[in-house]
Design an enzyme around this catalytic site. Structure first.
Site, mmCIF file in Angstrom:
data_model
loop_
_atom_site.group_PDB
_atom_site.id
_atom_site.type_symbol
_atom_site.label_atom_id
_atom_site.label_comp_id
_atom_site.label_asym_id
_atom_site.label_seq_id
_atom_site.Cartn_x
_atom_site.Cartn_y
_atom_site.Cartn_z
ATOM 1 C CB ALA A 9 -0.914 -0.008 1.217
ATOM 2 N NE ARG A 15 -1.682 3.681 -12.855
ATOM 3 C CZ ARG A 15 -1.565 2.349 -12.885
ATOM 4 N NH1 ARG A 15 -2.111 1.675 -13.880
ATOM 5 N NH2 ARG A 15 -0.928 1.712 -11.923
ATOM 6 C CD GLN A 76 8.071 0.465 -1.512
ATOM 7 O OE1 GLN A 76 6.860 0.662 -1.453
ATOM 8 N NE2 GLN A 76 8.661 -0.003 -2.592
ATOM 9 C CG ASP A 106 -4.037 -1.383 -6.392
ATOM 10 O OD1 ASP A 106 -3.699 -2.563 -6.187
ATOM 11 O OD2 ASP A 106 -3.612 -0.727 -7.369
ATOM 12 C CE LYS A 353 -29.537 18.798 18.514
ATOM 13 N NZ LYS A 353 -28.911 19.963 19.153
ATOM 14 C CG ASN A 379 -51.056 15.106 18.513
ATOM 15 O OD1 ASN A 379 -51.068 14.242 17.646
ATOM 16 N ND2 ASN A 379 -51.277 16.377 18.264
ATOM 17 C CG ASN A 388 -32.688 23.609 20.010
ATOM 18 O OD1 ASN A 388 -33.001 24.448 19.164
ATOM 19 N ND2 ASN A 388 -31.898 22.603 19.739
ATOM 20 C CE1 TYR A 389 -26.550 28.191 19.988
ATOM 21 C CE2 TYR A 389 -27.335 29.220 17.968
ATOM 22 C CZ TYR A 389 -26.310 28.953 18.855
ATOM 23 O OH TYR A 389 -25.054 29.433 18.603
ATOM 24 C CB SER A 407 -51.276 23.562 15.043
ATOM 25 O OG SER A 407 -51.776 22.287 14.771
HETATM 26 C C1 UD1 Z 1 0.539 -4.521 -10.736
HETATM 27 C C2 UD1 Z 1 1.391 -5.637 -11.352
HETATM 28 C C3 UD1 Z 1 0.726 -6.119 -12.641
HETATM 29 C C4 UD1 Z 1 -0.674 -6.607 -12.336
HETATM 30 C C5 UD1 Z 1 -1.487 -5.539 -11.589
HETATM 31 C C6 UD1 Z 1 -2.751 -6.161 -11.065
HETATM 32 C C7 UD1 Z 1 3.737 -5.161 -10.757
HETATM 33 C C8 UD1 Z 1 5.025 -4.630 -11.223
HETATM 34 N N1 UD1 Z 1 2.721 -5.128 -11.624
HETATM 35 O O1 UD1 Z 1 0.530 -3.435 -11.654
HETATM 36 O O2 UD1 Z 1 1.489 -7.171 -13.211
HETATM 37 O O3 UD1 Z 1 -1.312 -6.986 -13.540
HETATM 38 O O4 UD1 Z 1 -0.763 -5.023 -10.476
HETATM 39 O O5 UD1 Z 1 -3.579 -5.222 -10.442
HETATM 40 O O6 UD1 Z 1 3.632 -5.613 -9.630
HETATM 41 N N2 UD1 Z 1 3.014 -0.410 -4.357
HETATM 42 C C9 UD1 Z 1 3.863 -0.247 -3.287
HETATM 43 N N3 UD1 Z 1 5.094 0.263 -3.509
HETATM 44 C C10 UD1 Z 1 5.534 0.618 -4.734
HETATM 45 C C11 UD1 Z 1 4.671 0.435 -5.832
HETATM 46 C C12 UD1 Z 1 3.409 -0.081 -5.605
HETATM 47 O O7 UD1 Z 1 3.509 -0.549 -2.148
HETATM 48 O O8 UD1 Z 1 6.682 1.078 -4.832
HETATM 49 C C13 UD1 Z 1 1.660 -0.946 -4.113
HETATM 50 C C14 UD1 Z 1 0.564 0.012 -4.529
HETATM 51 O O9 UD1 Z 1 0.168 0.818 -3.445
HETATM 52 C C15 UD1 Z 1 -0.554 -0.905 -4.994
HETATM 53 C C16 UD1 Z 1 0.172 -2.178 -5.425
HETATM 54 O O10 UD1 Z 1 1.474 -2.116 -4.890
HETATM 55 O O11 UD1 Z 1 -1.426 -1.214 -3.925
HETATM 56 C C17 UD1 Z 1 0.231 -2.321 -6.934
HETATM 57 O O12 UD1 Z 1 0.932 -1.223 -7.488
HETATM 58 P P1 UD1 Z 1 0.459 -0.527 -8.832
HETATM 59 O O13 UD1 Z 1 1.397 0.576 -9.138
HETATM 60 O O14 UD1 Z 1 -0.980 -0.217 -8.786
HETATM 61 O O15 UD1 Z 1 0.729 -1.723 -9.871
HETATM 62 P P2 UD1 Z 1 0.043 -1.957 -11.278
HETATM 63 O O16 UD1 Z 1 0.659 -1.053 -12.269
HETATM 64 O O17 UD1 Z 1 -1.400 -1.927 -11.118
HETATM 65 CA CA CA Z 2 -2.761 -1.458 -9.443
#
Ligand code: UD1
Ligand code: CA
Length: 467
Positions: A9, A15, A76, A106, A353, A379, A388-389, A407
């Site tokens: 994550a 995008r 990371q 994702d 409320k 009723n 109230n305020y 009423s």
């Molecule tokens: C990735 C796969 C692709 C697959 C697709 C499926 C790779 C290189 N590619 O592509 O083959 O078809 O998912 O949905 O794995 N993330 C990190 N650190 C990073 C980069 C990404 O934690 O440095 C996490 C992102 O937050 C995300 C997941 O890894 O949750 C996937 O990364 P994303 O960049 O969406 O990969 P895709 O291009 O979708």
């Molecule tokens: Ca992805």
């Protein structure tokens, strides 16, 4: 032996065009990563490590509040690709040997059966992953197989040749790997590709090169593996998840007249033989009993509704409780902290409320009731307002059992209306009313006989002023 799980994550979510972490964007009202974590918990993976970037306070705060110490974090910094992300979880997994499930934060629509199939496929190989066939595979990694059908490698869309882009079998983003093999290999993995990243997907080609076997298990339910990379994909995921949740609900005995216009979330429970009419929107923790009629056009958020209750068209319920057999709406607004007891009635254009409306009590037309405690069988006449305020503080209104509020009454709080008291229509109540009393504050009516004739005479005079 335990199976560990890493959830990625830390990606930038470019995008998505967002200032917030992509994986916190909600699907059916719930951050998408929450579905992934819950699946990992249900699958009894241990430990569960979520890889986040350095600026991930929002993700950490959400996951810690929701799952407490059942998830661990790995940082990371900076994010350099999915392979690098998995490598970042190494310290959090030092004591783990054996199987490791890798999921992407994702990809929120995966189901337990998918993991079962994946784990089964992982027996005896260094790395297994799920693949699906897509008519429009754009953006996904393509699965390259040899003439015998064995997986050779996964090639990312941006690195694929024209010919490879025509392949319709794609990497779903779900892996079950041997932890030792994976960390050892990723440490050596280069980032000489179109995106300059360390790809997790390169693991497959490297396994082949080092003589380890790999397996791609193809699943037919491609819908479950949709990645959410953009707002368009977010809306698609929402639709799929919503339909899935609605189907579970229908299977449990709820009639949903129009699933296409009904929106629920994972924590919405509705009892048997209840009927959901079109255009209803349920969010958060919602529990509704059996044999209710709901809608059309409701908004219900974090609320509890009893059984045999009718919540009619275009009402809005928020953080409230409604009892059994109550009648709400149409066009009622029940705001946070309100408790409408059983068999009570709240009609059109009534706003309540932080109030209690006792059993059998009625507020059927055009009222505002705020900070009020209303007993049983009261009723509330049309147009009643609790004032109230005072511009600085909120004050309570108490109306005891059996009172009759005429009423167009204003109740200037703090004020108490005793048991069985009556308030005459049009009264402004500024002091307490004893039980059984009648309170009237309006000016007594005066009738002026023959007024119409008088008016006519005045008019004639005005039009013919003396010369
Ligand atoms: C990735 C796969 C692709 C697959 C697709 C499926 C790779 C290189 N590619 O592509 O083959 O078809 O998912 O949905 O794995 N993330 C990190 N650190 C990073 C980069 C990404 O934690 O440095 C996490 C992102 O937050 C995300 C997941 O890894 O949750 C996937 O990364 P994303 O960049 O969406 O990969 P895709 O291009 O979708
Ligand atoms: Ca992805």
């Amino acid at each position: 032996m335990k199976t560990a799980c890493v959830i990625l994550a830390a990606g930038k979510g470019t995008r998505m065009r967002t200032s917030h972490p992509k994986v916190l964007h909600p699907v059916c009202g719930e951050p998408m990563i929450s579905f992934v974590v819950q699946l990992a918990l249900r699958s009894k993976f241990d430990p569960i490590v979520v890889v986040v970037s350095k600026q991930a306070d929002e993700i950490r705060a959400f996951l810690s509040a929701r799952f407490h110490d059942r998830v661990r974090f790995a940082v990371q910094d900076p994010p350099m690709g999915t392979g690098h992300a998995v490598l970042s979880s190494q310290d959090a997994l030092v004591h783990h040997t054996g199987k490791l499930i890798i999921m992407y934060g994702d990809v929120p629509l995966v189901e337990p059966a998918d993991l079962t199939a994946l784990k089964k496929a992982s027996n005896g190989v260094a790395a297994a992953f799920i693949s699906v066939r897509l008519d429009d595979p754009g953006g996904y990694g393509r699965v390259v197989r040899d003439e015998l059908g064995c997986v050779v490698r996964i090639v990312e869309h941006s690195d694929a040749t024209k010919q490879q882009r025509m392949l319709t079998e794609v990497n779903a983003g779900l892996y079950c790997v041997d932890a030792g093999f994976t960390f050892q290999t990723l440490r050596k993995t280069k980032h000489n590709n179109a995106q300059g990243e360390v790809y997790l997907t390169d693991l497959i080609e490297q396994a082949n090169a080092s003589g380890f076997s790999v397996r791609g298990v193809e699943r037919s339910n491609a819908m479950n593996f949709r990645g959410v990379n953009s707002r368009v994909e977010l809306a698609q995921a929402e639709k799929i998840m919503n339909r899935r949740l609605l189907e579970q609900m229908m299977k449990s005995g709820v009639t949903v007249v129009d699933p296409d216009s009904t929106w629920i979330g994972p924590n919405v429970r509705i009892g048997r033989d209840s009927v959901v009419l079109p255009n209803c929107w349920f969010r958060g923790e919602v529990k509704i009993g059996s044999e209710c009629i709901l809608g059309p056009g409701l908004v219900v958020q974090n609320s509890r509704v009893g059984s045999k209750t009718h919540v009619r068209a275009h009402s809005v319920l928020e953080d409230c409780r409604i009892g059994d057999g109550a009648r709400i709406g149409p066009f009622a607004r029940i705001r946070p902290g309100t408790n409408v007891h059983s068999k009570a009635q709240v009609g059109n254009f009534v706003e309540i409320k932080k109030s209690v409306l006792g059993p059998g009590s009625k507020a059927n037309h055009l009222s505002y009731l705020g900070d009020a405690t209303i007993g049983a069988d009261v009723n509330i006449g049309a147009g009643t307002i609790t004032c109230n305020y005072d511009g600085v503080n909120k004050h309570p209104t108490i109306i005891e059992d059996g009172a009759f509020i005429g009423s167009d009454t204003q109740l200037v709080a703090p004020v108490n209306v005793g048991k069985n008291a009556t308030i005459g229509a049009g009264t402004t109540v500024t002091s307490d009313v004893p039980k059984d009393a009648l309170a009237v504050s309006r000016v007594a009516q005066k009738n002026i006989e023959g007024y119409a004739g008088l008016k006519r005479k005045r008019k004639i005079k005005k039009n013919n002023p003396p010369k």
